[in-house]
Scaffold this motif. Structure first.
Motif, PDB file in Angstrom:
ATOM      1  N   MET A  58       0.858  -1.180   0.000  1.00 42.74           N
ATOM      2  CA  MET A  58       0.000   0.000   0.000  1.00 42.74           C
ATOM      3  C   MET A  58       0.899   1.236   0.000  1.00 42.74           C
ATOM      4  N   ARG A  59       0.602   2.149  -0.921  1.00 45.47           N
ATOM      5  CA  ARG A  59       1.416   3.345  -1.071  1.00 45.47           C
ATOM      6  C   ARG A  59       0.531   4.579  -1.174  1.00 45.47           C
ATOM      7  N   LEU A  60       1.146   5.735  -1.211  1.00 35.04           N
ATOM      8  CA  LEU A  60       0.409   6.999  -1.265  1.00 35.04           C
ATOM      9  C   LEU A  60       0.385   7.532  -2.697  1.00 35.04           C
ATOM     10  N   TYR A  61      -0.831   7.913  -3.142  1.00 35.07           N
ATOM     11  CA  TYR A  61      -0.993   8.420  -4.499  1.00 35.07           C
ATOM     12  C   TYR A  61      -1.917   9.635  -4.495  1.00 35.07           C
ATOM     13  N   ALA A  62      -1.680  10.503  -5.477  1.00 38.18           N
ATOM     14  CA  ALA A  62      -2.545  11.670  -5.679  1.00 38.18           C
ATOM     15  C   ALA A  62      -2.526  11.998  -7.160  1.00 38.18           C
ATOM     16  N   THR A  63      -3.358  12.939  -7.578  1.00 40.41           N
ATOM     17  CA  THR A  63      -3.317  13.407  -8.965  1.00 40.41           C
ATOM     18  C   THR A  63      -2.427  14.636  -9.053  1.00 40.41           C
ATOM     19  N   ARG A  64      -1.926  14.894 -10.235  1.00 43.23           N
ATOM     20  CA  ARG A  64      -1.101  16.087 -10.443  1.00 43.23           C
ATOM     21  C   ARG A  64      -1.919  17.345 -10.174  1.00 43.23           C
ATOM     22  N   ASP A  65      -3.184  17.350 -10.554  1.00 49.79           N
ATOM     23  CA  ASP A  65      -4.026  18.519 -10.305  1.00 49.79           C
ATOM     24  C   ASP A  65      -4.126  18.812  -8.812  1.00 49.79           C
ATOM     25  N   TYR A  66      -4.311  17.755  -8.004  1.00 49.58           N
ATOM     26  CA  TYR A  66      -4.407  17.971  -6.569  1.00 49.58           C
ATOM     27  C   TYR A  66      -3.107  18.527  -6.012  1.00 49.58           C
ATOM     28  N   LEU A  67      -1.980  17.958  -6.395  1.00 50.25           N
ATOM     29  CA  LEU A  67      -0.692  18.402  -5.864  1.00 50.25           C
ATOM     30  C   LEU A  67      -0.363  19.827  -6.302  1.00 50.25           C
ATOM     31  N   ASP A  68      -0.756  20.169  -7.539  1.00 53.50           N
ATOM     32  CA  ASP A  68      -0.513  21.543  -8.002  1.00 53.50           C
ATOM     33  C   ASP A  68      -1.308  22.543  -7.175  1.00 53.50           C
ATOM     34  N   ALA A  69      -2.499  22.127  -6.755  1.00 50.53           N
ATOM     35  CA  ALA A  69      -3.353  23.046  -5.991  1.00 50.53           C
ATOM     36  C   ALA A  69      -3.000  23.058  -4.506  1.00 50.53           C
ATOM     37  N   ALA A  70      -2.675  21.885  -3.952  1.00 53.66           N
ATOM     38  CA  ALA A  70      -2.468  21.778  -2.502  1.00 53.66           C
ATOM     39  C   ALA A  70      -1.007  21.835  -2.093  1.00 53.66           C
ATOM     40  N   GLY A  71      -0.109  21.615  -3.035  1.00 55.94           N
ATOM     41  CA  GLY A  71       1.319  21.671  -2.715  1.00 55.94           C
ATOM     42  C   GLY A  71       1.960  20.295  -2.629  1.00 55.94           C
ATOM     43  N   GLU A  72       3.240  20.247  -2.954  1.00 55.35           N
ATOM     44  CA  GLU A  72       4.006  18.996  -2.888  1.00 55.35           C
ATOM     45  C   GLU A  72       4.349  18.656  -1.440  1.00 55.35           C
ATOM     46  N   LEU A  73       4.734  17.405  -1.228  1.00 57.63           N
ATOM     47  CA  LEU A  73       5.147  16.952   0.093  1.00 57.63           C
ATOM     48  C   LEU A  73       6.625  16.551   0.037  1.00 57.63           C
ATOM     49  N   SER A  74       7.384  16.991   0.992  1.00 57.03           N
ATOM     50  CA  SER A  74       8.799  16.628   1.040  1.00 57.03           C
ATOM     51  C   SER A  74       9.118  15.688   2.201  1.00 57.03           C
ATOM     52  N   SER A  75       8.209  15.594   3.180  1.00 64.69           N
ATOM     53  CA  SER A  75       8.424  14.701   4.315  1.00 64.69           C
ATOM     54  C   SER A  75       7.077  14.243   4.851  1.00 64.69           C
ATOM     55  N   ILE A  76       7.101  13.224   5.692  1.00 63.44           N
ATOM     56  CA  ILE A  76       5.883  12.669   6.245  1.00 63.44           C
ATOM     57  C   ILE A  76       5.123  13.702   7.068  1.00 63.44           C
ATOM     58  N   GLU A  77       5.824  14.629   7.667  1.00 62.61           N
ATOM     59  CA  GLU A  77       5.157  15.651   8.474  1.00 62.61           C
ATOM     60  C   GLU A  77       4.252  16.541   7.625  1.00 62.61           C
ATOM     61  N   ASP A  78       4.578  16.689   6.335  1.00 60.53           N
ATOM     62  CA  ASP A  78       3.783  17.558   5.459  1.00 60.53           C
ATOM     63  C   ASP A  78       2.370  17.031   5.232  1.00 60.53           C
ATOM     64  N   ILE A  79       2.160  15.743   5.477  1.00 56.79           N
ATOM     65  CA  ILE A  79       0.852  15.170   5.182  1.00 56.79           C
ATOM     66  C   ILE A  79      -0.228  15.716   6.108  1.00 56.79           C
ATOM     67  N   SER A  80       0.162  16.294   7.234  1.00 55.31           N
ATOM     68  CA  SER A  80      -0.831  16.858   8.154  1.00 55.31           C
ATOM     69  C   SER A  80      -1.567  18.043   7.534  1.00 55.31           C
ATOM     70  N   ASP A  81      -0.996  18.645   6.482  1.00 53.16           N
ATOM     71  CA  ASP A  81      -1.631  19.778   5.819  1.00 53.16           C
ATOM     72  C   ASP A  81      -2.472  19.356   4.618  1.00 53.16           C
ATOM     73  N   HIS A  82      -2.650  18.058   4.428  1.00 50.70           N
ATOM     74  CA  HIS A  82      -3.405  17.547   3.283  1.00 50.70           C
ATOM     75  C   HIS A  82      -4.574  16.685   3.758  1.00 50.70           C
ATOM     76  N   ARG A  83      -5.441  16.362   2.821  1.00 48.59           N
ATOM     77  CA  ARG A  83      -6.550  15.451   3.134  1.00 48.59           C
ATOM     78  C   ARG A  83      -6.094  14.026   2.820  1.00 48.59           C
ATOM     79  N   LEU A  84      -6.243  13.133   3.788  1.00 55.73           N
ATOM     80  CA  LEU A  84      -5.886  11.734   3.602  1.00 55.73           C
ATOM     81  C   LEU A  84      -7.148  10.936   3.288  1.00 55.73           C
TER      82      LEU A  84
END
Length: 301
Positions: A162-188
Motif C-alpha cells: 500500500m502506497r500513497l498516491y494523488a493526482t497532479r491537479d491535486y498536488l498543483d493546488a495543494a502543494g508537494e510533500l517533502s516529508s511525512i510531516e507535510d501530510i498533516s496539511d493535506h486530506r488523507l
C-alpha cells in the motif's frame, strides 16, 4: 429417508416459502406442502414454524437443513467434476476475492478469459469475508494472505504494498510533500483502520493518522478510495498494482509504504482436475507474469 422429500424440504428451507420453493421445483404449493407434512410425519417432528411472513425452521429443522446443505454441496461437487471430464471449458466458476482486487485488477482483465472460453459463466463474489472453499462456498479464491486450510491447493501469485498516491491537479493546488510531516496539511483518503482489510494496510493508515491530519475521508473499500483520489480530493492509500492501470496517479512520499502483502490463488484439492479451474488459474498466472515483466521494465535502473 425419501431423497425426493429431502430435496423438497431443502428447497422450502432455502426459500422460506412453500410458494417460492414450488416455483423453483415446478410443483404446486399443495404438492410441496403434502411432501413436507409427510416428511414431518416420518420423522415424528415439526420442521417449520408457520408464520404469516413465511416459514421458519425449528431446531430440528435446522439440524436437517445442515445435513441437506452438506449433501447438496457434495452433489454440486460431483456434478462439477462430471462436467469437467469434457474436453471443453464451460459452465459456472465461482471466484471470490476482495472488493478492491476484484473490482480494480481482476474484473477489467476478464475479457481476455471470455475471448478464449465464451461459454464460461463466472460468478465473481467480492467481499472481505474469507469464504470456505472446502465447503464449496466458492471454487477459487484469490486472497491477500496464505490460506491456512490444509486441504487446499495454493499458489503464490505476487506481493503488493500500500502506497500513497494523488493526482497532479491535486498536488498543483495543494502543494508537494517533502516529508511525512507535510501530510498533516493535506486530506488523507483511506480505508478506516477498523474496516476489514489486510493488516499491513491498516497499520500504514494508523501510522499516517498519528500525524494529526487536518482532514480525512474514509471509505470501506479501495474502489471508493481510488475514485476520490481521481476526483482530486486528496492523497490516497492504495495498492501499488493500480499504478499500471492508472498511470496519471502520482506517487507521493516514495519512502512511505506498507509491509509486503502476499497474494495467493487457492482452490480445493477435489478440483485439481477441473478444466474450468485450470483455465482460470492459467489465465491469472499469465496476467501476473505480464504484470511483473512490465513492472520490472518500468523500474528505474
Amino acid at each position: 429417508m425419501d431423497w425426493d422429500k429431502l430435496r423438497i424440504f431443502h428447497a422450502v428451507a432455502d426459500a422460506g416459502s412453500l410458494t417460492h420453493a414450488g416455483d423453483s421445483l415446478h410443483l404446486s404449493q399443495s404438492a410441496v406442502s403434502r411432501q413436507i407434512r409427510a416428511l414431518e410425519e416420518s420423522l415424528n417432528t415439526t420442521l417449520f414454524h408457520r408464520h404469516a411472513r413465511g416459514l421458519i425452521l425449528t431446531e430440528q429443522g435446522e439440524l436437517l437443513f445442515d445435513a441437506t446443505s452438506s449433501m447438496n454441496k457434495r452433489l454440486e461437487t460431483a456434478a462439477a467434476r462430471i462436467r469437467d471430464s469434457e474436453d471443453e471449458v464451460f459452465g459456472e466458476l465461482r471466484v471470490t476475492t476482495t472488493t478492491g482486487f476484484g473490482t480494480l485488477w481482476l474484473a477489467p482483465r476478464l475479457g481476455k478469459l471470455y475471448e478464449r472460453y465464451p461459454d464460461l459463466k463466472i460468478d465473481l463474489m467480492l467481499e472481505e469475508r474469507v469464504l470456505d472453499l472446502p465447503m464449496r462456498e466458492a471454487d477459487v479464491a484469490i486472497r491477500m494472505k496464505e490460506p491456512s486450510q490444509a486441504d487446499l491447493i495454493r499458489r503464490r501469485l505476487m506481493t503488493i504494498r500500500m502506497r500513497l498516491y494523488a493526482t497532479r491537479d491535486y498536488l498543483d493546488a495543494a502543494g508537494e510533500l517533502s516529508s511525512i510531516e507535510d501530510i498533516s496539511d493535506h486530506r488523507l483518503i483511506s480505508q478506516n483502520p477498523t474496516t476489514a482489510q489486510v493488516a499491513a494496510g491498516a497499520f500504514l493508515v494508523q501510522s499516517l493518522l498519528n500525524q494529526e491530519i487536518r482532514s480525512t475521508l474514509t471509505v470501506n473499500n479501495y474502489y471508493g478510495v481510488l475514485q476520490a483520489v481521481l476526483c482530486h480530493l486528496g492523497i490516497g492509500v492504495l495498492p501499488d498494482y493500480l499504478a499500471e492501470d492508472f498511470p496519471h496517479l502520482v506517487r507521493v512520499l516514495p519512502d512511505v509504504e506498507s509491509a509486503e502483502v502476499p497474494v495467493f490463488l487457492a482452490y480445493p484439492e477435489e478440483l485439481r482436475q477441473s478444466k474450468r479451474v485450470a483455465a482460470f488459474r492459467e489465465f491469472v498466472m499469465e496476467e501476473i507474469m505480464a504484470y511483473r515483466k512490465r513492472k520490472v521494465e518500468d523500474e528505474p535502473n
